[in-house]
Design a protein around this motif. Structure first.
Motif, mmCIF file in Angstrom:
data_model
loop_
_atom_site.group_PDB
_atom_site.id
_atom_site.type_symbol
_atom_site.label_atom_id
_atom_site.label_comp_id
_atom_site.label_asym_id
_atom_site.label_seq_id
_atom_site.Cartn_x
_atom_site.Cartn_y
_atom_site.Cartn_z
ATOM 1 N N GLN A 200 0.828 -1.189 0.000
ATOM 2 C CA GLN A 200 0.000 0.000 0.000
ATOM 3 C C GLN A 200 0.869 1.248 0.000
ATOM 4 O OE1 GLN A 200 -3.190 0.044 2.811
ATOM 5 N NE2 GLN A 200 -3.331 -2.183 2.835
ATOM 6 N N VAL A 201 0.252 2.369 -0.416
ATOM 7 C CA VAL A 201 0.990 3.628 -0.487
ATOM 8 C C VAL A 201 1.381 4.065 0.908
ATOM 9 C CG1 VAL A 201 0.875 6.035 -1.182
ATOM 10 C CG2 VAL A 201 -0.216 4.280 -2.571
ATOM 11 N N VAL A 202 2.601 4.537 1.073
ATOM 12 C CA VAL A 202 3.090 4.944 2.382
ATOM 13 C C VAL A 202 2.302 6.144 2.903
ATOM 14 C CG1 VAL A 202 4.856 6.456 1.387
ATOM 15 C CG2 VAL A 202 5.130 5.572 3.692
ATOM 16 N N GLN A 203 1.982 6.112 4.195
ATOM 17 C CA GLN A 203 1.247 7.201 4.817
ATOM 18 C C GLN A 203 2.157 8.111 5.624
ATOM 19 O OE1 GLN A 203 -2.035 7.637 4.192
ATOM 20 N NE2 GLN A 203 -1.791 5.939 2.779
ATOM 21 N N ALA A 204 3.321 7.606 6.050
ATOM 22 C CA ALA A 204 4.231 8.423 6.837
ATOM 23 C C ALA A 204 4.897 9.461 5.948
ATOM 24 C CB ALA A 204 5.294 7.525 7.472
ATOM 25 N N ALA A 205 5.541 10.438 6.588
ATOM 26 C CA ALA A 205 6.200 11.502 5.836
ATOM 27 C C ALA A 205 7.314 10.919 4.974
ATOM 28 C CB ALA A 205 6.766 12.532 6.804
ATOM 29 N N SER A 206 7.349 11.334 3.737
ATOM 30 C CA SER A 206 8.338 10.795 2.819
ATOM 31 C C SER A 206 9.691 11.472 3.019
ATOM 32 C CB SER A 206 7.858 11.013 1.376
ATOM 33 O OG SER A 206 8.861 10.639 0.468
ATOM 34 N N LYS A 207 10.738 10.667 3.001
ATOM 35 C CA LYS A 207 12.098 11.197 3.102
ATOM 36 C C LYS A 207 12.812 11.190 1.760
ATOM 37 C CE LYS A 207 12.849 10.083 7.963
ATOM 38 N NZ LYS A 207 13.722 9.388 8.950
ATOM 39 N N GLY A 208 12.213 10.551 0.771
ATOM 40 C CA GLY A 208 12.815 10.487 -0.556
ATOM 41 C C GLY A 208 12.079 9.493 -1.431
ATOM 42 N N LYS A 209 12.603 9.301 -2.624
ATOM 43 C CA LYS A 209 11.981 8.367 -3.552
ATOM 44 C C LYS A 209 13.028 7.406 -4.100
ATOM 45 C CE LYS A 209 8.257 11.470 -4.940
ATOM 46 N NZ LYS A 209 7.535 12.125 -6.064
ATOM 47 N N LEU A 210 12.541 6.251 -4.539
ATOM 48 C CA LEU A 210 13.449 5.250 -5.089
ATOM 49 C C LEU A 210 12.745 4.441 -6.158
ATOM 50 C CD1 LEU A 210 12.490 2.291 -3.816
ATOM 51 C CD2 LEU A 210 13.621 3.185 -1.789
ATOM 52 N N ARG A 211 13.538 3.760 -6.949
ATOM 53 C CA ARG A 211 13.033 2.845 -7.956
ATOM 54 C C ARG A 211 13.773 1.518 -7.822
ATOM 55 N NH1 ARG A 211 9.969 5.034 -12.057
ATOM 56 N NH2 ARG A 211 10.504 3.304 -13.421
ATOM 57 N N VAL A 212 13.205 0.480 -8.398
ATOM 58 C CA VAL A 212 13.832 -0.842 -8.377
ATOM 59 C C VAL A 212 15.021 -0.838 -9.322
ATOM 60 C CG1 VAL A 212 13.519 -3.273 -8.943
ATOM 61 C CG2 VAL A 212 11.717 -2.022 -7.741
ATOM 62 N N LYS A 213 16.122 -1.383 -8.858
ATOM 63 C CA LYS A 213 17.319 -1.493 -9.670
ATOM 64 C C LYS A 213 17.189 -2.720 -10.580
ATOM 65 C CE LYS A 213 21.134 -0.747 -7.506
ATOM 66 N NZ LYS A 213 22.313 -0.955 -6.603
ATOM 67 N N GLY A 214 17.592 -2.580 -11.831
ATOM 68 C CA GLY A 214 17.485 -3.698 -12.761
ATOM 69 C C GLY A 214 16.147 -3.695 -13.470
ATOM 70 N N ASN A 215 15.789 -4.818 -14.078
ATOM 71 C CA ASN A 215 14.554 -4.884 -14.870
ATOM 72 C C ASN A 215 13.605 -5.989 -14.417
ATOM 73 O OD1 ASN A 215 15.962 -7.111 -15.727
ATOM 74 N ND2 ASN A 215 16.333 -6.352 -17.803
ATOM 75 N N LYS A 216 13.772 -6.442 -13.172
ATOM 76 C CA LYS A 216 12.883 -7.474 -12.642
ATOM 77 C C LYS A 216 12.316 -7.043 -11.303
ATOM 78 C CE LYS A 216 15.281 -11.393 -14.812
ATOM 79 N NZ LYS A 216 15.961 -12.694 -14.566
#
Length: 352
Positions: A28-44
């Motif tokens: 589920q989408v995070v409800q706490a205050a966001s400290k940053g963003k990230l993406r999955v490394k690679g293609n899987k």
């Protein structure tokens, strides 16, 4: 001294990004205050972990960008691994499987018009008469290129992100757009040594009534001409005995939506003014390098009180309004010259 209109329409495009979907295998989408963003490394897709270092039934996917609210070391087996919390139910992604997204700094810029070298009142007057020099055309093309606020996505301030309905502007929103357009006009007038135009309540009321005349009679910029009958009616209502259009310049745009960010509306206003000042008859920024589309400076003569008359160099009282007919929005740049205001012949009861 009849005012003219831009017969081309701007097109505002609403670009909609893909909507993120939640399934049973997504955290589920995070409800706490966001400290940053990230993406999955690679293609899987990669497995997520619980707060206790156990594998969960959830995965993180390469197609999404996730906000994280915390980071810590999870003990998985006998080793500790740095991980980021991306869900509100203790969903953690291992740092080795993630790449952080750099924060982007939004850059805002104030809208002004800078006149290139070679854009002078004497050259403008010749262009107004239909005889632009090659040098003046080149200066106008340079002006269309260098004045790029209409191509800046962010706007002037963070508040330009708020949504407005151009057909149902609040009083403060309308005043903001009037102030914005007047500031752009005066930024150019100052460079030509001209007195600034002045916003006035009386001219704003006139602008509102002119917009109402367009809407009530189903008229718009698309009709290839000013609605002179309505303009004359509105002027006479306000005590101006004029028998033709001496007060309106007009530009417009079409959109397939009812709301837009204030910044987008300002870009439409700015582009309309830029077209007028630099004699550009194209329908959008993509055509600005086409020299054959630089051919009409009558608007610029109006905006800069440069028409070869005894009243050249004067200044006007100003108001701004928008009318909507179907999906077409007409922007009415209304100005009343000071010599008309001071004339017993033309002014019977108009108060700026």
């Amino acid at each position: 001294m009849k005012k003219k209109m831009m017969v081309t329409l701007l097109t505002s495009v609403c670009l909609m990004g893909p909507v993120g979907m939640l399934t049973q295998t997504h955290p589920q989408v995070v409800q706490a205050a966001s400290k940053g963003k990230l993406r999955v490394k690679g293609n899987k897709k990669v497995r997520l972990y619980t707060n206790r270092g156990k594998k969960s039934k959830y995965y993180a996917y390469t197609s999404r960008t996730y906000s994280y609210s915390a980071k810590k070391y999870l003990k998985i087996g006998k080793k500790k691994h740095l991980a980021y919390k991306i869900g509100n139910n203790s969903h953690w992604i291992l740092a080795k499987n993630a790449k952080l997204v750099k924060k982007t700094v939004e850059r805002y810029s104030q809208a002004v018009i800078k006149l290139p070298s070679g854009y002078t009142r004497s050259e403008l007057l010749e262009a107004y008469k239909g005889h632009p020099s090659e040098e003046f055309i080149a200066a106008s093309m340079k002006g269309m290129e260098e004045n790029n606020f209409s191509r800046v996505a962010t706007g002037e301030t963070a508040s330009d992100k708020r949504l407005i309905n151009p057909d149902k502007l609040s009083a403060s929103e309308q005043h903001e757009l009037a102030d914005f357009s007047l500031r752009v006009i005066n930024s150019a007038r100052e460079q030509l040594g001209l007195e600034p135009w002045i916003y006035s309540t009386g001219t704003q009321e006139l602008a509102d009534d002119i917009a109402n005349e367009y809407e009530e009679h189903g008229r718009s910029i698309k009709d290839q001409g000013h609605y002179v009958e309505g303009i004359v009616k509105a002027c006479q209502k306000h005590g101006l005995e004029l028998d033709d259009n001496y007060v309106e310049d007009m530009a417009g745009f079409t959109i397939n939506k009812t709301t837009m960010p204030m910044g987008e509306m300002k870009r439409n206003v700015y582009f309309g003014l830029k077209q007028m000042i630099f004699g550009f008859a194209g329908s959008g920024e993509d055509e600005r390098k086409n020299k054959s589309l630089y051919r009409e400076w009558e608007h610029a003569g109006d905006l800069f009180n440069t028409q070869g008359s005894s009243h050249d160099g004067d200044h006007n009282y100003y108001g701004f309004s928008i009318s909507k007919t179907g999906k077409i929005y007409s922007m009415h740049f209304i100005s009343v010259p000071t010599f008309i205001v001071g004339s017993e012949k033309y002014n019977t009861n108009f108060r700026p």
